[in-house]
Design a protein around this motif. Structure first.
Motif, short mmCIF file in Angstrom:
data_model
loop_
_atom_site.label_atom_id
_atom_site.label_comp_id
_atom_site.label_asym_id
_atom_site.label_seq_id
_atom_site.Cartn_x
_atom_site.Cartn_y
_atom_site.Cartn_z
N HIS A 273 42.86 43.69 53.17
CA HIS A 273 42.92 44.13 54.56
C HIS A 273 44.33 43.99 55.12
N SER A 274 44.98 42.86 54.86
CA SER A 274 46.33 42.65 55.38
C SER A 274 47.33 43.62 54.77
N ARG B 152 46.70 46.71 53.64
CA ARG B 152 46.49 48.03 54.23
C ARG B 152 46.96 48.07 55.68
N GLN B 153 46.74 46.99 56.41
CA GLN B 153 47.19 46.95 57.79
C GLN B 153 48.72 47.02 57.87
N TYR B 154 49.40 46.33 56.98
CA TYR B 154 50.87 46.37 56.95
C TYR B 154 51.36 47.78 56.65
N ALA C 14 49.79 50.59 57.19
CA ALA C 14 49.48 51.48 58.31
C ALA C 14 50.45 51.26 59.47
N GLU C 15 50.83 50.02 59.73
CA GLU C 15 51.73 49.72 60.85
C GLU C 15 53.13 50.27 60.62
N ARG D 104 52.71 39.06 54.10
CA ARG D 104 51.55 39.35 54.93
C ARG D 104 50.26 39.37 54.09
N THR D 105 50.34 39.90 52.87
CA THR D 105 49.17 39.94 52.00
C THR D 105 48.74 38.54 51.61
#
Length: 201
Positions: A65-66, A68-70, A72-73, A95-96
């Motif tokens: 999740h982290s 993919r969030q990174y 996307a941001e 972040r991961t």
């Protein structure tokens, strides 16, 4: 004198070994014992194993999740230099890793709490029934599922499925443990009751 002392020490060692074996046998024959472990040992083992399993799952989910969030941001402002890509990958890995650690702690604590609640309710039901058997496990599974549904505020359909899953898990674990005790010569009381009813027919 030395020989007498040596003989005495051997006798004490044999007595300690015999006492330890007697304690193991009595614990295995205790009607409230499950998995050949006392309640405290069982709770400690289940807590460690469930936290480890939850941590593995949570670490994987949290890291994914982290990551993919990174991505996307920062999809709209990707680096354009080699140095920029180096720091991009470095911060992505950071972040991961951080997300995996947080997910492991969160999932591990949740699953461990559910398993501990299941084991505690199961032990209390065993004391009420008078022995460890399938009914106690079914009660524990259903009660834990109801508790999780209330805490998580699940909608009715999801709560219904959670209760069904908890009941099925409780029945399955209870049946397996009853079968194990039966195989070792200690069948639950309801087996004798069913056999007696079958003979009366």
């Amino acid at each position: 004198m030395a020989a007498a002392a040596q003989h005495s020490s051997k006798d004490s060692a044999v007595d300690l070994s015999t006492e330890a074996n007697d304690n193991v046998v009595s614990r295995q024959h205790d009607p409230l014992t499950r998995l050949r472990m006392s309640l405290n040992d069982r709770l400690m083992t289940m807590a460690v194993v469930s936290f480890g399993a939850g941590a593995l799952c949570g670490g994987y989910v949290g890291g994914k999740h982290s990551s993919r969030q990174y991505l996307a941001e920062r999809a709209h402002r990707l680096p354009t230099t080699a140095e920029g890509w180096y720091f991009y990958q470095k911060w992505k890995n950071y972040r991961t890793t951080l997300g995996a650690i947080k997910g492991a702690a969160r999932y591990g604590a949740k699953i461990s709490a559910c398993v501990m609640a299941f084991s505690a309710i199961e032990a209390m039901a065993d004391r009420v029934v008078g022995e460890a058997q399938m009914a106690s496990s079914a009660i524990a599974g259903l009660s834990t599922a109801i508790g999780v549904s209330l805490v998580a505020r699940l909608p009715r359909s999801s709560a219904r499925r959670a209760r069904a899953a908890g009941l099925c898990v409780g029945l399955l674990t209870g049946c397996l443990q009853d079968a194990n005790r039966w195989a070792h010569g200690h069948p639950p009381a309801y087996v004798g009751w069913l056999q007696k009813k079958a003979q009366d027919l």
